[in-house]
Enzyme design. Structure first.
Site, PDB file in Angstrom:
ATOM      1  N   SER A  70      32.325 -66.965  15.586  1.00  0.00           N
ATOM      2  CA  SER A  70      33.118 -67.690  14.573  1.00  0.00           C
ATOM      3  C   SER A  70      34.625 -67.581  14.740  1.00  0.00           C
ATOM      4  CB  SER A  70      32.747 -67.224  13.172  1.00  0.00           C
ATOM      5  OG  SER A  70      31.509 -67.775  12.826  1.00  0.00           O
ATOM      6  N   LYS A  73      36.413 -70.764  15.115  1.00  0.00           N
ATOM      7  CA  LYS A  73      36.739 -71.625  13.969  1.00  0.00           C
ATOM      8  C   LYS A  73      38.248 -71.667  13.673  1.00  0.00           C
ATOM      9  CE  LYS A  73      32.148 -70.889  12.041  1.00  0.00           C
ATOM     10  NZ  LYS A  73      31.280 -70.060  11.203  1.00  0.00           N
ATOM     11  N   TYR A 196      29.020 -77.303  18.047  1.00  0.00           N
ATOM     12  CA  TYR A 196      29.452 -76.128  17.277  1.00  0.00           C
ATOM     13  C   TYR A 196      28.930 -74.835  17.929  1.00  0.00           C
ATOM     14  CZ  TYR A 196      28.912 -72.591  13.633  1.00  0.00           C
ATOM     15  OH  TYR A 196      28.893 -71.405  12.949  1.00  0.00           O
ATOM     16  N   TYR A 246      34.667 -64.199   5.337  1.00  0.00           N
ATOM     17  CA  TYR A 246      33.603 -64.684   4.439  1.00  0.00           C
ATOM     18  C   TYR A 246      33.623 -63.948   3.101  1.00  0.00           C
ATOM     19  CZ  TYR A 246      32.338 -65.813   9.182  1.00  0.00           C
ATOM     20  OH  TYR A 246      32.383 -66.215  10.478  1.00  0.00           O
ATOM     21  N   VAL A 264      30.293 -63.032  14.725  1.00  0.00           N
ATOM     22  CA  VAL A 264      29.137 -62.134  14.795  1.00  0.00           C
ATOM     23  C   VAL A 264      28.918 -61.556  16.200  1.00  0.00           C
ATOM     24  CG1 VAL A 264      27.908 -63.040  12.770  1.00  0.00           C
ATOM     25  CG2 VAL A 264      27.466 -64.033  15.050  1.00  0.00           C
TER      26      VAL A 264
HETATM   27  N1  GLN Z   1      27.302 -69.196  15.705  1.00  0.00           N
HETATM   28  C1  GLN Z   1      27.154 -68.328  14.572  1.00  0.00           C
HETATM   29  C2  GLN Z   1      26.346 -69.006  13.475  1.00  0.00           C
HETATM   30  O1  GLN Z   1      26.482 -70.169  13.296  1.00  0.00           O
HETATM   31  C3  GLN Z   1      28.517 -67.938  14.093  1.00  0.00           C
HETATM   32  C4  GLN Z   1      28.486 -67.097  12.857  1.00  0.00           C
HETATM   33  C5  GLN Z   1      29.595 -66.086  12.788  1.00  0.00           C
HETATM   34  O2  GLN Z   1      30.166 -65.650  13.790  1.00  0.00           O
HETATM   35  N2  GLN Z   1      29.859 -65.625  11.595  1.00  0.00           N
HETATM   36  O3  GLN Z   1      25.561 -68.400  12.783  1.00  0.00           O
END
Ligand code: GLN
Length: 310
Positions: A70, A73, A196, A246, A264
């Site tokens: 993520s 993003k 994505y 988050y 993650v």
């Molecule tokens: N690719 C992961 C997902 O969509 C990214 C989530 C993350 O890093 N928080 O679940």
């Protein structure tokens, strides 16, 4: 932002952080929906600091590539803002903390398909869809952007990790189909999720990510020249502070006091406005999907340097 007078020199300080925070026994979890990432050894730990004056300091496994997940993003948002002179993106995604897990479906339904922010999965899917208006292969575009910002050809897409995630993407597909149903996705749901997942599967090192994030610390100016206006760089930093971790954004702000974005894969990118961009990586996660050792090390670093936006 203040730098404490007594802050020790950065090189030895980073070595000390590695010594103190590299996990000695396995605690924490691995991402449930990406089996491929479970194989990364739990005791990896790296940290890198890229300064606005052009220096790079690093220690531990700072040159080992990991899955940025993520953290992508932040960069997709910056790319979307680059071409969005009329504010179209902001009619499709809000800028409020969600207080919910990154892949939650509930809020999206209740709020009629407008995601709370660009850093939860639903919001990042909208941003990816927005980028796909420029080029259908948005993931390749993100890779080119990151390679240019990092200043070396290191970053690559781990296709095996992407395939591993795509084979279990029911939740992200559900989010994409919800968005589509509410009229907030232009491209097919499957194509948006694939792009994505592929930009989440970009592999980079701490050093590369710290350099790529420099434009956020440097009023929009990165290693390869201007990326964003100073106002947009400030805004991305603000969204990192309020939404980057988050439903742990409040706790992270309390402990670290800096804008950050986690993934993650165990990486966290942090910005010290005007000073530097920091990337820390350690793969095991807390219950909210943020690096356990990485968060602890950043709290320690900010205490010891005085680096904070407060
Ligand atoms: N690719 C992961 C997902 O969509 C990214 C989530 C993350 O890093 N928080 O679940």
């Amino acid at each position: 932002m203040t730098v404490a007078i007594a802050a020790p020199p950065l090189g030895p300080l980073l070595h000390d952080l590695v010594r103190n925070h590299r996990p000695r026994r396995e605690t924490g979890s691995v991402p449930a929906n990406i089996p491929f990432l479970a194989d990364v050894p739990f005791n990896k730990f790296g940290i890198a600091v890229a300064t606005t004056s052009g220096q790079v300091f690093s220690s531990g496994d700072a040159d080992v590539p990991f899955s940025i997940q993520s953290i992508s993003k932040v960069f997709t948002l910056a790319m979307a803002l680059q071409g969005d002179t009329t504010g179209r993106l902001w009619s499709r995604v809000l800028r409020e903390p969600s207080g919910t897990p990154f892949n939650s479906l509930v809020q999206l339904e209740a709020e009629h398909g407008i995601p709370r922010n660009p850093f939860i999965n639903a919001g990042a899917l909208v941003v990816t869809d927005h980028l796909m208006e420029g080029t259908y292969d948005a993931a390749a575009w993100v890779l080119r952007f990151l390679t240019a910002q990092a200043g070396i050809s290191g970053p690559y897409i781990d296709e095996a990790a992407a395939a591993s995630e795509l084979s279990g993407s029911s939740r992200n597909l559900a989010l994409a189909h919800f968005l589509k149903d509410f009229g907030n996705l232009k491209r097919p749901a499957e194509a948006v999720v694939e792009n994505y997942v592929r930009h989440c599967s970009i592999m980079m090192t701490c050093v590369e990510l710290a350099k790529a994030g420099l434009f956020l610390a440097g009023e929009g100016r990165g290693t390869a020249g201007p990326v964003l206006s100073p106002s947009d760089a400030k805004r991305v930093g603000s969204i990192m502070l309020t939404c980057g971790m988050y439903d742990a954004a409040g706790e992270f702000a309390y402990r670290v006091g800096l804008p950050g974005k986690s993934g993650v894969g165990g990486g966290i990118l942090v910005i010290v406005p005007g000073e530097c961009s920091i990337c820390v990586w350690s793969p095991r996660l807390d219950g909210k999907g943020n690096s356990l050792a990485g968060t602890a090390a950043l709290a320690d670093l900010s205490d010891r340097t005085g680096w904070s936006v407060f």
